[in-house]
Motif scaffolding. Structure first.
Motif, PDB file in Angstrom:
ATOM      1  N   ASP A   1      53.538  33.674  86.150  1.00 31.15           N
ATOM      2  CA  ASP A   1      52.275  33.505  85.736  1.00 31.15           C
ATOM      3  C   ASP A   1      52.063  32.031  86.417  1.00 31.15           C
ATOM      4  OD1 ASP A   1      52.638  35.575  84.138  1.00 31.15           O
ATOM      5  OD2 ASP A   1      53.210  34.234  82.167  1.00 31.15           O
TER       6      ASP A   1
ATOM      7  N   THR B   1      42.786  36.761  85.960  1.00 29.17           N
ATOM      8  CA  THR B   1      41.319  36.316  85.647  1.00 29.17           C
ATOM      9  C   THR B   1      40.538  35.528  86.758  1.00 29.17           C
ATOM     10  OG1 THR B   1      42.164  34.346  84.556  1.00 29.17           O
ATOM     11  CG2 THR B   1      41.949  36.290  83.064  1.00 29.17           C
TER      12      THR B   1
ATOM     13  N   ARG C   1      48.091  40.072  84.410  1.00 26.57           N
ATOM     14  CA  ARG C   1      46.689  40.083  84.216  1.00 26.57           C
ATOM     15  C   ARG C   1      46.058  38.936  85.018  1.00 26.57           C
ATOM     16  NH1 ARG C   1      44.791  43.688  80.039  1.00 26.57           N
ATOM     17  NH2 ARG C   1      46.523  44.400  78.758  1.00 26.57           N
TER      18      ARG C   1
ATOM     19  N   CYS D   1      42.282  32.255  91.241  1.00 26.27           N
ATOM     20  CA  CYS D   1      42.609  32.960  90.346  1.00 26.27           C
ATOM     21  C   CYS D   1      43.635  32.442  89.221  1.00 26.27           C
ATOM     22  CB  CYS D   1      42.633  34.490  90.495  1.00 26.27           C
ATOM     23  SG  CYS D   1      44.100  34.829  91.244  1.00 26.27           S
TER      24      CYS D   1
ATOM     25  N   GLU E   1      38.610  38.492  83.145  1.00 24.96           N
ATOM     26  CA  GLU E   1      39.649  39.493  83.508  1.00 24.96           C
ATOM     27  C   GLU E   1      39.102  40.450  84.394  1.00 24.96           C
ATOM     28  OE1 GLU E   1      42.799  42.730  81.751  1.00 24.96           O
ATOM     29  OE2 GLU E   1      42.373  40.991  80.455  1.00 24.96           O
TER      30      GLU E   1
END
Length: 349
Positions: free
Chosen positions: A269, A253, A251, A245, A258
């Motif tokens: 990140d 995805t 967040r 992912c 998402e």
């Protein structure tokens, strides 16, 4: 009896079998040492028994250092995977062996030994087989004799090294339920080695997951299964799917879609790895929003049918267990579907 393992190290040449293991086992607990071959679980069990000696660290029984004490001095009953019964002795003589070889001043009278053997054969449901020889017994019966022999010395601790590994699935399931009842009846502290996840999760009060000579996680069966502490535990227990992912601004995805994450244990990140169990994935039709996938195989010859899919335009393969209410759904090879993850735990890649 309470067992404490403090910073135990054991090497065989250049191979580190145990690398600083710390563990506490409470009186009356039934503890599973679970892990793949080579993880150190049998070495740890043998050190508890006094069959092997640690290079460093301590093993304490009720706060007493066991260094230098052999199995007989530790009040330990040990059950080997392959029974280790004496073929030339009857069942009754095998059970009585640990009592008969005691020093004369510690050996019970013959009548007391016979009473104890009869009691144990009744306990393990072999009361009519005392005059038989091991070769005349089934595998399950021989394992019960091995257990009775270990219990004859009235141990404070029962140690079992893959006790059901040589038995077929049906006998194994019956015997492990019986062993759990026996443990509860005798109020022993029991430690058993297994690589069988189902066995560990069904039998144990506490599961110790081991890998490469270290403990990955300790907890109740519910804790290690539903709240794995490391990537290894996710992958080893329950066959969790490993899903690449991306993480950005908190967040997640998958395949450009998402998805909600149940937990996000990533420092920032970038690429991540998400874990989701087969029973925590819902298959929907392609018209419903979700992560697109293609059905590769459908396996219906079990109580809970299983579906194998690949994420669209990727080689990533996922196993999905169909819940009972959807087991008869029309799902076929080559069908396009969308996936919804009920519980997704994300770690940094």
């Amino acid at each position: 009896m309470t067992l404490q393992i403090q910073n135990v190290v054991k090497t065989f040449g250049s191979f580190a079998a145990l690398s600083g293991v710390d563990l506490e086992i409470e009186k009356g607990e039934f503890v599973a040492l679970l892990g793949p071959s080579g993880s150190g679980k049998t070495t740890l069990l043998r050190i508890l028994a006094g069959l092997d000696t640690q290079d460093r660290g301590k093993v304490l029984f009720d706060a007493q250092d066991m260094s230098g004490r052999k199995l007989r001095e530790r009040q330990v009953g040990f059950v080997f995977q392959h029974y280790a019964l004496f073929r030339h002795m009857t069942v009754a003589d095998n059970v009585a062996f640990g009592l008969n070889v005691r020093p004369r001043d510690q050996r019970p009278e013959k009548g007391e030994i016979k009473r104890r053997v009869d009691e144990l054969l009744h306990l393990v449901q072999l009361e009519n087989l005392g005059d038989r020889y091991p070769s005349q017994l089934s595998g399950g019966q021989r394992q019960r004799v091995a257990l009775a022999r270990a219990l004859a010395i009235e141990p404070s601790v029962l140690l079992l090294d893959e006790p059901f590994g040589a038995l077929d699935a049906k006998v194994r399931k019956d015997l492990r339920r019986w062993l759990r009842r026996l443990h509860d009846t005798m109020q022993l502290t029991s430690v058993f080695v297994t690589h069988d996840q189902e066995e560990a999760l069904e039998l144990a009060d506490k599961v110790v997951v081991m890998n490469h000579g270290r403990i990955e996680q300790v907890g109740t069966p519910e804790e290690v299964y539903h709240r794995p502490g490391t990537a290894f535990v996710y992958e080893f227990l329950g066959g969790a799917n490993r899903v690449p992912c991306d993480i950005k601004n908190g967040r997640v995805t998958v395949g450009g879609i998402e998805v909600p994450a149940s937990s996000l244990r990533a420092g920032g990140d970038g690429a991540g790895i998400a874990y989701v169990r087969p029973e925590e994935i819902i298959i929907n039709g392609p018209e419903i929003a979700g992560v697109p996938a293609i059905v590769q195989h459908v396996f219906r010859a079990s109580a809970l049918p299983r579906v194998e899919v690949t994420l669209a335009d990727t080689p990533v393969s996922l196993d999905i267990t169909l819940p009972p209410e959807t087991a008869d759904a029309m799902i076929a090879k080559g069908q396009r579907v969308s996936l919804r993850f009920q519980k997704l735990d994300v770690l940094q890649a």
